[in-house]
Design an enzyme around this catalytic site. Structure first.
Site, PDB file in Angstrom:
ATOM      1  CB  ALA A  56       7.006  72.598  -4.948  1.00 28.95           C
ATOM      2  NE  ARG A  94       3.693  69.663 -12.995  1.00 30.24           N
ATOM      3  CZ  ARG A  94       3.172  69.178 -11.859  1.00 30.24           C
ATOM      4  NH1 ARG A  94       3.913  68.425 -11.056  1.00 30.24           N
ATOM      5  NH2 ARG A  94       1.927  69.437 -11.518  1.00 30.24           N
ATOM      6  CG  ASP A 248       2.709  73.456  -5.801  1.00 30.28           C
ATOM      7  OD1 ASP A 248       3.448  72.565  -6.235  1.00 30.28           O
ATOM      8  OD2 ASP A 248       1.696  73.219  -5.120  1.00 30.28           O
ATOM      9  CG  ASN A 258      -0.820  73.354  -1.912  1.00 26.30           C
ATOM     10  OD1 ASN A 258       0.310  72.965  -2.214  1.00 26.30           O
ATOM     11  ND2 ASN A 258      -1.636  72.627  -1.189  1.00 26.30           N
TER      12      ASN A 258
HETATM   13  O1  MRU Z   1       0.978  68.321  -9.200  1.00 24.09           O
HETATM   14  P1  MRU Z   1       1.925  67.942  -8.108  1.00 24.09           P
HETATM   15  O2  MRU Z   1       1.681  66.588  -7.529  1.00 24.09           O
HETATM   16  O3  MRU Z   1       3.359  68.188  -8.466  1.00 24.09           O
HETATM   17  O4  MRU Z   1       1.509  69.011  -7.012  1.00 24.09           O
HETATM   18  C1  MRU Z   1       2.293  69.438  -6.020  1.00 24.09           C
HETATM   19  C2  MRU Z   1       1.662  69.045  -4.755  1.00 24.09           C
HETATM   20  O5  MRU Z   1       1.732  67.910  -4.402  1.00 24.09           O
HETATM   21  C3  MRU Z   1       0.984  69.989  -3.900  1.00 24.09           C
HETATM   22  O6  MRU Z   1       0.474  71.100  -4.465  1.00 24.09           O
HETATM   23  C4  MRU Z   1       1.803  70.200  -2.659  1.00 24.09           C
HETATM   24  O7  MRU Z   1       0.992  70.564  -1.627  1.00 24.09           O
HETATM   25  C5  MRU Z   1       2.900  71.185  -2.811  1.00 24.09           C
HETATM   26  S1  MRU Z   1       4.345  70.440  -3.346  1.00 24.09           S
HETATM   27  C6  MRU Z   1       5.332  70.614  -1.956  1.00 24.09           C
END
Ligand code: MRU
Length: 375
Positions: A56, A94, A248, A258
């Protein structure tokens, strides 16, 4: 954060060519450490959608640098329209994490205060750097507050190693540095508190196995990789003292989006009286939303990520192999929502609070009147 002893951030401007953004290519980890040059806003867009950069905080900071590149590319006539268009396309890469749209909007506001195209380009650069610096500072403060949580547990059980379970990668690779879920872990470890981390592999893309395990090993934090489905078993047997994940998007009432699978970990934690902490900077809050299950957009990704796994062969090549029959249909939701009632506390840069509207607003009183009531 250090890689083989050398300090890095995950995104930065190339020191001798400030019109180039550099990032760590996370699609190559843990097998190869490679830095990639991003020369245009289109390159930044591709880097976000291909998961070269992910997490995120990092997609927010990368988008901010992308807007800086967009400002360099935009013609003086039609500058504003060109920037708006660049912002829209970045936001579309995204949908779930708040930080991406938050960063693009903040860049647009900052850039548009400039009187000339030249002044706007200067503002774009300084705002992108400010967003990245702020991300680091917020993660540092999350570490301080979260270390207090771990230290309190350690004081109750002197001599015991504190067992922490985490899901996916909310580490320094998911931010500009330090991370959210990992910040308390690094701070506790650096303060001499004995911690051990259970790392969920995090199918389908395995960010736990490939990224969290890698960065914990770079920092020397003891950890063990486990299959995604093992967490409940460990909790039933008293092998987890607390769960810490990142987020997220978090609504003003404390619902947490998340990485897919977080909800199941929260259910198991609740059933076993294991505290479930969620660490996040303020840029991850969406103060306009209340009901996360109903309102947070959940990214659905390519089903190929479920049908195939990639890794390094004994010969050292990186290959992808199919793990199901050729025609098997798969679906691939990237995130899930954990209702606030399953979250023990939120750890933010301003402190630790309940996962509830009063709890969150006690740390962010300026948001009291700003919510769109969609609940
Ligand atoms: O799909 P991603 O790798 O971008 O996903 C995000 C994450 O890694 C997790 O959901 C995470 O715990 C939150 S990002 C700080």
């Amino acid at each position: 954060m250090k890689v083989d002893g050398k300090s890095y951030r995950t995104v930065w401007l190339k020191p001798d060519a400030q019109h180039i953004v550099q990032v760590i290519d996370q699609t190559q980890l843990p097998h190869r450490f490679e830095v990639k040059d991003l020369l245009s806003v289109g390159d930044v867009r591709t880097a976000i959608s291909s998961m070269t950069v992910r997490g995120a905080g990092l997609i927010g900071a990368s988008a901010a640098y992308g807007m800086y590149l967009a400002a360099l590319e935009a013609p003086s006539a039609g500058f504003r329209e060109s920037l708006m268009q660049a912002g829209q396309t970045l936001k579309a890469t995204r949908p779930t994490a708040s930080n991406l749209a938050w960063a693009v909007d903040r860049m647009l506001v900052a850039i548009c205060t400039g009187a000339s195209a030249e002044e706007r380009r200067t503002l774009a650069k300084s705002e992108a750097i400010a967003i990245a610096d702020e991300d680091v500072e917020h993660c540092r403060r999350i570490g301080i507050h979260g270390k207090g949580v771990i230290a309190a547990l350690a004081e109750k059980t002197p001599g015991k190693v504190i067992q922490i379970l985490t899901h996916c990668n909310a580490g320094w690779l998911a931010f500009v540095d330090i991370g959210s879920a990992t910040a308390p872990i690094y701070a506790a470890h650096d303060a001499g508190i004995a911690v051990h981390v259970w790392v969920d592999e995090t199918r389908p893309r395995n960010q736990g196995a490939s990224l969290t395990a890698w960065e914990l090993s770079q920092h020397g934090v003891p950890h063990t990789l486990i299959a995604d489905n093992a967490g409940g078993h460990l909790m039933q047997h008293g092998l987890v003292d607390l769960v810490i994940t990142g987020a997220d998007r978090v609504t003003r009432c404390g619902d947490v989006a998340n990485k897919i699978g977080t909800y199941l970990k929260a259910l198991a934690a609740h059933d076993n009286h294991v505290p479930m902490f969620v660490a996040l900077p303020s840029s991850t809050f969406d103060f306009s939303m209340r009901d996360g299950v109903r309102s947070i957009p959940i990214e659905e990704r390519d089903a190929g990520e479920v049908r195939y796994v990639s890794g390094q062969t004994a010969q050292g090549t990186i290959e992808s192999v199919r793990i199901c029959p050729p025609g098997t249909v798969a679906r691939n939701w990237g995130f899930d929502v954990t209702p606030a009632r399953l979250v023990t506390k939120l750890i933010c840069e301003r402190g630790v609070c309940d996962a509830s509207e009063p709890g969150i607003l006690s740390l962010f009183p300026e948001r009291r009147l700003l919510g769109r009531d969609d609940g």
